[in-house]
Design a protein around this motif. Structure first.
Motif, PDB file in Angstrom:
ATOM      1  N   ARG A  63      50.260   9.546   8.017  1.00 30.77           N
ATOM      2  CA  ARG A  63      49.296   9.677   9.296  1.00 30.77           C
ATOM      3  C   ARG A  63      48.290   8.966   9.026  1.00 30.77           C
ATOM      4  O   ARG A  63      47.619   8.990   8.181  1.00 30.77           O
ATOM      5  CB  ARG A  63      49.182  11.224   9.456  1.00 30.77           C
ATOM      6  CG  ARG A  63      48.317  11.292  10.728  1.00 30.77           C
ATOM      7  CD  ARG A  63      48.204  12.893  11.094  1.00 30.77           C
ATOM      8  NE  ARG A  63      47.685  13.095  12.351  1.00 30.77           N
ATOM      9  CZ  ARG A  63      46.254  13.074  12.343  1.00 30.77           C
ATOM     10  NH1 ARG A  63      45.461  13.067  11.403  1.00 30.77           N
ATOM     11  NH2 ARG A  63      45.927  13.399  13.765  1.00 30.77           N
ATOM     12  N   PRO A  64      47.958   7.853   9.846  1.00 34.57           N
ATOM     13  CA  PRO A  64      46.763   7.210   9.904  1.00 34.57           C
ATOM     14  C   PRO A  64      45.455   7.863   9.909  1.00 34.57           C
ATOM     15  O   PRO A  64      45.455   8.794  10.700  1.00 34.57           O
ATOM     16  CB  PRO A  64      47.057   6.094  10.973  1.00 34.57           C
ATOM     17  CG  PRO A  64      47.669   6.818  12.068  1.00 34.57           C
ATOM     18  CD  PRO A  64      48.809   7.759  11.327  1.00 34.57           C
ATOM     19  N   SER A  65      44.578   7.462   9.265  1.00 33.53           N
ATOM     20  CA  SER A  65      43.182   8.125   9.404  1.00 33.53           C
ATOM     21  C   SER A  65      42.163   7.039  10.238  1.00 33.53           C
ATOM     22  O   SER A  65      42.249   5.878  10.037  1.00 33.53           O
ATOM     23  CB  SER A  65      42.536   8.197   7.907  1.00 33.53           C
ATOM     24  OG  SER A  65      41.210   8.701   8.147  1.00 33.53           O
ATOM     25  N   PHE A  66      41.400   7.519  10.960  1.00 35.57           N
ATOM     26  CA  PHE A  66      40.647   6.653  11.864  1.00 35.57           C
ATOM     27  C   PHE A  66      39.319   6.772  11.431  1.00 35.57           C
ATOM     28  O   PHE A  66      38.354   6.514  12.385  1.00 35.57           O
ATOM     29  CB  PHE A  66      40.738   7.161  13.706  1.00 35.57           C
ATOM     30  CG  PHE A  66      42.244   6.957  13.721  1.00 35.57           C
ATOM     31  CD1 PHE A  66      42.827   5.546  13.907  1.00 35.57           C
ATOM     32  CD2 PHE A  66      43.042   7.973  14.054  1.00 35.57           C
ATOM     33  CE1 PHE A  66      44.167   5.321  14.187  1.00 35.57           C
ATOM     34  CE2 PHE A  66      44.694   7.566  14.543  1.00 35.57           C
ATOM     35  CZ  PHE A  66      45.011   6.310  14.611  1.00 35.57           C
ATOM     36  N   THR A  67      38.881   7.411  10.297  1.00 32.78           N
ATOM     37  CA  THR A  67      37.541   7.555   9.865  1.00 32.78           C
ATOM     38  C   THR A  67      36.828   6.124   9.865  1.00 32.78           C
ATOM     39  O   THR A  67      35.636   5.976   9.474  1.00 32.78           O
ATOM     40  CB  THR A  67      37.457   8.264   8.516  1.00 32.78           C
ATOM     41  OG1 THR A  67      38.170   7.743   7.562  1.00 32.78           O
ATOM     42  CG2 THR A  67      37.898   9.657   8.935  1.00 32.78           C
ATOM     43  N   SER A  68      37.543   5.205   9.697  1.00 26.99           N
ATOM     44  CA  SER A  68      37.052   3.844   9.553  1.00 26.99           C
ATOM     45  C   SER A  68      37.069   3.029  10.706  1.00 26.99           C
ATOM     46  O   SER A  68      36.384   1.888  10.865  1.00 26.99           O
ATOM     47  CB  SER A  68      37.954   2.859   8.712  1.00 26.99           C
ATOM     48  OG  SER A  68      39.432   2.993   9.169  1.00 26.99           O
ATOM     49  N   ALA A  69      36.981   3.695  11.876  1.00 25.61           N
ATOM     50  CA  ALA A  69      36.714   3.133  13.044  1.00 25.61           C
ATOM     51  C   ALA A  69      35.401   3.701  13.759  1.00 25.61           C
ATOM     52  O   ALA A  69      35.000   4.671  13.302  1.00 25.61           O
ATOM     53  CB  ALA A  69      37.779   3.830  14.220  1.00 25.61           C
ATOM     54  N   ALA A  70      34.722   2.787  14.381  1.00 24.23           N
ATOM     55  CA  ALA A  70      33.496   3.235  14.899  1.00 24.23           C
ATOM     56  C   ALA A  70      33.406   4.249  15.987  1.00 24.23           C
ATOM     57  O   ALA A  70      34.693   4.577  16.594  1.00 24.23           O
ATOM     58  CB  ALA A  70      32.815   2.199  15.614  1.00 24.23           C
ATOM     59  N   SER A  71      32.439   4.994  16.333  1.00 22.86           N
ATOM     60  CA  SER A  71      32.293   5.916  17.365  1.00 22.86           C
ATOM     61  C   SER A  71      32.607   5.431  18.613  1.00 22.86           C
ATOM     62  O   SER A  71      32.509   3.851  18.914  1.00 22.86           O
ATOM     63  CB  SER A  71      31.017   6.757  17.285  1.00 22.86           C
ATOM     64  OG  SER A  71      29.991   5.551  17.838  1.00 22.86           O
ATOM     65  N   PRO A  72      33.223   6.111  19.702  1.00 20.75           N
ATOM     66  CA  PRO A  72      33.495   5.602  20.846  1.00 20.75           C
ATOM     67  C   PRO A  72      32.330   4.885  21.671  1.00 20.75           C
ATOM     68  O   PRO A  72      32.419   3.918  22.182  1.00 20.75           O
ATOM     69  CB  PRO A  72      34.093   6.820  21.702  1.00 20.75           C
ATOM     70  CG  PRO A  72      34.552   7.744  20.825  1.00 20.75           C
ATOM     71  CD  PRO A  72      33.772   7.472  19.344  1.00 20.75           C
TER      72      PRO A  72
END
Length: 145
Positions: A90-99
């Motif tokens: 399952r991908p983790s999205f912790t490396s994406a910036a906040s909305p």
């Protein structure tokens, strides 16, 4: 900051069965913002997208940028490009910036392209979008800053 660029003969983005952005002959840019991104990075990435030579010249070589080829740029926010897929199923999205941060830099990036003379239509940030395209080549590159 990540831009997945695709040379297209046609691209459009729809929200609720309504076309909100559309181009012919140009680049579809799927854009992801990461936590350490800023306006300087967004400006540099917009310069790279606008100047990246992925269109063929008279000799069939990729020597022309999108503007020289008479094309436009469609920009669609896609935070999933920033996913960490290195482990698990399952991908983790912790490396994406906040909305909030992403929305601001997405708008800034698009403004930079418009300042260069592109119409630069977009999707709707945060919406459930349907993207259709005819990839020309296919030609697809990932640009990172």
């Amino acid at each position: 900051m990540i831009a997945l660029i695709q040379r297209v003969s046609f691209a459009k983005v729809e929200v609720d069965n309504e076309v909100v952005g559309e181009i012919t002959n140009g680049l579809l840019v799927l854009l992801a913002i990461e936590p350490d991104d800023n306006e300087a990075k967004a400006k540099r990435l917009a310069e790279r997208v606008a100047g990246y030579r992925v269109f063929e010249d008279a000799e069939g070589k990729m020597n022309l940028n999108v503007q020289q080829a008479g094309g436009d740029v469609l920009v669609v926010s896609q935070f999933t490009l920033a996913a960490d897929t290195s482990k698990g199923m399952r991908p983790s999205f912790t490396s994406a910036a906040s909305p909030d941060m992403s929305k601001d830099l997405y708008k800034f990036f698009t403004q930079q392209l418009r300042a260069k003379g592109f119409k630069a239509p977009t999707g709707i940030f945060g919406a459930d979008m349907k993207v259709s395209l005819l990839n020309d080549g296919p030609v697809t590159f990932q640009l990172t800053i």
